[in-house]
Design a protein around this motif. Structure first.
Motif, PDB file in Angstrom:
ATOM      1  N   MET A  42       0.828  -1.173   0.000  1.00  0.00           N
ATOM      2  CA  MET A  42       0.000   0.000   0.000  1.00  0.00           C
ATOM      3  C   MET A  42       0.884   1.254   0.000  1.00  0.00           C
ATOM      4  SD  MET A  42      -3.024   0.614   2.746  1.00  0.00           S
ATOM      5  CE  MET A  42      -2.139  -0.316   3.952  1.00  0.00           C
ATOM      6  N   GLU A 102       3.025   1.454  -3.199  1.00  0.00           N
ATOM      7  CA  GLU A 102       2.303   1.917  -4.379  1.00  0.00           C
ATOM      8  C   GLU A 102       2.113   3.433  -4.345  1.00  0.00           C
ATOM      9  OE1 GLU A 102       0.122   2.097  -7.945  1.00  0.00           O
ATOM     10  OE2 GLU A 102       1.605   0.716  -7.165  1.00  0.00           O
ATOM     11  N   ARG A 159       3.724   6.160  -7.045  1.00  0.00           N
ATOM     12  CA  ARG A 159       2.941   7.154  -7.778  1.00  0.00           C
ATOM     13  C   ARG A 159       3.479   8.564  -7.555  1.00  0.00           C
ATOM     14  NH1 ARG A 159      -3.169   5.557  -8.633  1.00  0.00           N
ATOM     15  NH2 ARG A 159      -2.942   3.324  -8.864  1.00  0.00           N
ATOM     16  N   GLU A 200     -14.812   2.963   6.689  1.00  0.00           N
ATOM     17  CA  GLU A 200     -14.470   2.878   5.272  1.00  0.00           C
ATOM     18  C   GLU A 200     -14.785   4.233   4.666  1.00  0.00           C
ATOM     19  OE1 GLU A 200     -15.140  -1.899   4.846  1.00  0.00           O
ATOM     20  OE2 GLU A 200     -16.671  -0.572   4.012  1.00  0.00           O
ATOM     21  N   ARG A 204      -9.925  12.480  -9.029  1.00  0.00           N
ATOM     22  CA  ARG A 204      -9.406  11.211  -8.515  1.00  0.00           C
ATOM     23  C   ARG A 204     -10.336  10.703  -7.423  1.00  0.00           C
ATOM     24  NH1 ARG A 204      -4.647   8.908 -10.750  1.00  0.00           N
ATOM     25  NH2 ARG A 204      -3.523  10.617 -11.711  1.00  0.00           N
ATOM     26  N   VAL A 251     -10.405   8.365  -3.991  1.00  0.00           N
ATOM     27  CA  VAL A 251      -9.543   7.814  -2.948  1.00  0.00           C
ATOM     28  C   VAL A 251     -10.432   6.989  -2.029  1.00  0.00           C
ATOM     29  CG1 VAL A 251      -7.977   8.333  -1.034  1.00  0.00           C
ATOM     30  CG2 VAL A 251      -8.033   9.843  -3.031  1.00  0.00           C
ATOM     31  N   LEU A 280     -10.256   4.309   1.404  1.00  0.00           N
ATOM     32  CA  LEU A 280      -9.401   3.745   2.433  1.00  0.00           C
ATOM     33  C   LEU A 280     -10.225   3.118   3.535  1.00  0.00           C
ATOM     34  CD1 LEU A 280      -8.755   6.108   5.085  1.00  0.00           C
ATOM     35  CD2 LEU A 280      -8.491   7.252   2.907  1.00  0.00           C
ATOM     36  N   ALA A 304      -6.104  -0.340   4.312  1.00  0.00           N
ATOM     37  CA  ALA A 304      -6.245  -0.474   2.858  1.00  0.00           C
ATOM     38  C   ALA A 304      -6.350   0.934   2.258  1.00  0.00           C
ATOM     39  CB  ALA A 304      -7.478  -1.287   2.501  1.00  0.00           C
ATOM     40  N   LEU A 305      -5.728   1.120   1.099  1.00  0.00           N
ATOM     41  CA  LEU A 305      -5.751   2.405   0.424  1.00  0.00           C
ATOM     42  C   LEU A 305      -5.772   2.160  -1.075  1.00  0.00           C
ATOM     43  CD1 LEU A 305      -5.406   5.535   0.368  1.00  0.00           C
ATOM     44  CD2 LEU A 305      -2.943   5.112   0.348  1.00  0.00           C
ATOM     45  N   GLU A 306      -6.702   2.809  -1.772  1.00  0.00           N
ATOM     46  CA  GLU A 306      -6.759   2.706  -3.219  1.00  0.00           C
ATOM     47  C   GLU A 306      -6.927   4.101  -3.805  1.00  0.00           C
ATOM     48  OE1 GLU A 306      -8.739  -0.183  -5.396  1.00  0.00           O
ATOM     49  OE2 GLU A 306      -8.827  -1.624  -3.749  1.00  0.00           O
ATOM     50  N   LEU A 307      -6.157   4.378  -4.845  1.00  0.00           N
ATOM     51  CA  LEU A 307      -6.239   5.646  -5.556  1.00  0.00           C
ATOM     52  C   LEU A 307      -6.705   5.328  -6.969  1.00  0.00           C
ATOM     53  CD1 LEU A 307      -2.772   6.999  -4.447  1.00  0.00           C
ATOM     54  CD2 LEU A 307      -4.972   7.498  -3.413  1.00  0.00           C
ATOM     55  N   GLY A 308      -7.707   6.061  -7.424  1.00  0.00           N
ATOM     56  CA  GLY A 308      -8.222   5.785  -8.762  1.00  0.00           C
ATOM     57  C   GLY A 308      -8.252   7.002  -9.634  1.00  0.00           C
TER      58      GLY A 308
END
Length: 76
Positions: free
Chosen positions: A1, A4, A8, A43, A55, A57, A59, A72-76
């Motif tokens: 996590m 990544e 970026r 969440e 974007r 985000v 988490l 957990a972390l996601e960037l889209g």
């Protein structure tokens, strides 16, 4: 996590200089949604704008040893 996210940030740094990015435009958080499926877990989804780009985000935060930890972390 973290690896990544760090990758970026480094890629972004290769495209423009930090000084130019900050001088041109700032990022803004447009909205945030928080869902609590059970106590001690959150969440989060956020919409972030940077100039013309948007974007997403996402988490997940969990309480561990009386501290909030990003699991957990996601960037889209």
């Amino acid at each position: 996590m973290f690896l990544e996210l760090n990758r970026r940030v480094r890629l972004l740094g290769l495209n423009t200089t930090a000084g130019l990015r900050s001088a041109k435009e700032k990022s803004t958080v447009r909205s945030v949604r928080v869902f609590v499926p059970e106590p001690g877990i959150a969440e989060v989804a956020a919409h972030v704008r940077h100039g013309e780009r948007s974007r997403a985000v996402a988490l997940r935060l969990e309480v561990r040893r009386n501290r909030w930890v990003c699991t957990a972390l996601e960037l889209g």
